[in-house]
Design a protein around this motif. Structure first.
Motif, PDB file in Angstrom:
ATOM      1  N   ARG A  61      64.294  63.779 -28.073  1.00 55.76           N
ATOM      2  CA  ARG A  61      64.872  63.168 -29.279  1.00 55.76           C
ATOM      3  C   ARG A  61      66.252  62.605 -28.960  1.00 55.76           C
ATOM      4  O   ARG A  61      67.115  63.313 -28.441  1.00 55.76           O
ATOM      5  CB  ARG A  61      64.985  64.218 -30.379  1.00 55.76           C
ATOM      6  N   LEU A  62      66.448  61.317 -29.248  1.00 62.63           N
ATOM      7  CA  LEU A  62      67.733  60.648 -29.054  1.00 62.63           C
ATOM      8  C   LEU A  62      68.237  60.184 -30.409  1.00 62.63           C
ATOM      9  O   LEU A  62      67.538  59.453 -31.118  1.00 62.63           O
ATOM     10  CB  LEU A  62      67.589  59.438 -28.131  1.00 62.63           C
ATOM     11  N   ASP A  63      69.442  60.593 -30.776  1.00 59.11           N
ATOM     12  CA  ASP A  63      70.039  60.195 -32.053  1.00 59.11           C
ATOM     13  C   ASP A  63      71.174  59.223 -31.771  1.00 59.11           C
ATOM     14  O   ASP A  63      72.244  59.607 -31.309  1.00 59.11           O
ATOM     15  CB  ASP A  63      70.548  61.416 -32.809  1.00 59.11           C
ATOM     16  N   PHE A  64      70.915  57.954 -32.052  1.00 59.10           N
ATOM     17  CA  PHE A  64      71.913  56.903 -31.921  1.00 59.10           C
ATOM     18  C   PHE A  64      72.578  56.705 -33.289  1.00 59.10           C
ATOM     19  O   PHE A  64      72.295  55.738 -33.996  1.00 59.10           O
ATOM     20  CB  PHE A  64      71.267  55.599 -31.453  1.00 59.10           C
ATOM     21  N   SER A  65      73.405  57.646 -33.693  1.00 60.36           N
ATOM     22  CA  SER A  65      74.178  57.552 -34.938  1.00 60.36           C
ATOM     23  C   SER A  65      73.306  57.249 -36.153  1.00 60.36           C
ATOM     24  O   SER A  65      73.612  56.376 -36.954  1.00 60.36           O
ATOM     25  CB  SER A  65      75.271  56.488 -34.805  1.00 60.36           C
ATOM     26  N   GLY A  66      72.214  57.978 -36.283  1.00 62.31           N
ATOM     27  CA  GLY A  66      71.326  57.796 -37.434  1.00 62.31           C
ATOM     28  C   GLY A  66      70.085  56.979 -37.140  1.00 62.31           C
ATOM     29  O   GLY A  66      69.156  56.942 -37.937  1.00 62.31           O
ATOM     30  N   LEU A  67      70.052  56.321 -36.010  1.00 60.78           N
ATOM     31  CA  LEU A  67      68.842  55.644 -35.540  1.00 60.78           C
ATOM     32  C   LEU A  67      68.231  56.587 -34.520  1.00 60.78           C
ATOM     33  O   LEU A  67      68.766  56.764 -33.419  1.00 60.78           O
ATOM     34  CB  LEU A  67      69.176  54.298 -34.905  1.00 60.78           C
ATOM     35  N   VAL A  68      67.135  57.239 -34.890  1.00 64.44           N
ATOM     36  CA  VAL A  68      66.575  58.326 -34.086  1.00 64.44           C
ATOM     37  C   VAL A  68      65.247  57.910 -33.460  1.00 64.44           C
ATOM     38  O   VAL A  68      64.341  57.447 -34.158  1.00 64.44           O
ATOM     39  CB  VAL A  68      66.376  59.596 -34.941  1.00 64.44           C
TER      40      VAL A  68
END
Length: 100
Positions: A61-68
């Motif tokens: 799981r990668l969370d790019f500031s709310g884009l997951v």
């Protein structure tokens, strides 16, 4: 890394496009994109991009500031993003599967 996204209307016509890069930034990663209408006119001002810095990586799981982005199986993943429009907040979820 470079990619693109295309959102279609129910009748199969293009709603919009996104051109995407994932770049190294400040010792981490950032997911950057520009939006384009079906006629390729841009949403963002010239020289501007939407940037989502990576804030957490946990397993697949990668969370790019709310884009997951999350790998959900050997050949599947989901992407979810929270958008605010007209005073409403909505989470959009996209499900992907490997083709072939």
């Amino acid at each position: 890394m470079v990619g693109h996204f295309r959102q279609l209307n129910k009748d199969g016509t293009v709603m919009f496009y996104e051109l995407i890069t994932i770049v190294e930034e400040g010792g981490s990663l950032a997911y950057r994109l520009k939006h384009f209408n079906a006629d390729l006119t841009g949403w963002e001002e010239k020289g501007k991009v939407v940037s989502f810095p990576l804030i957490e990586r946990k397993g697949d799981r990668l969370d790019f500031s709310g884009l997951v982005y999350e790998r959900t199986g050997k050949n599947t993943m989901t992407a979810s993003v929270t958008v605010k429009e007209g005073g409403k907040t909505e989470t959009l979820t996209f499900r992907f599967r490997r083709k072939g």
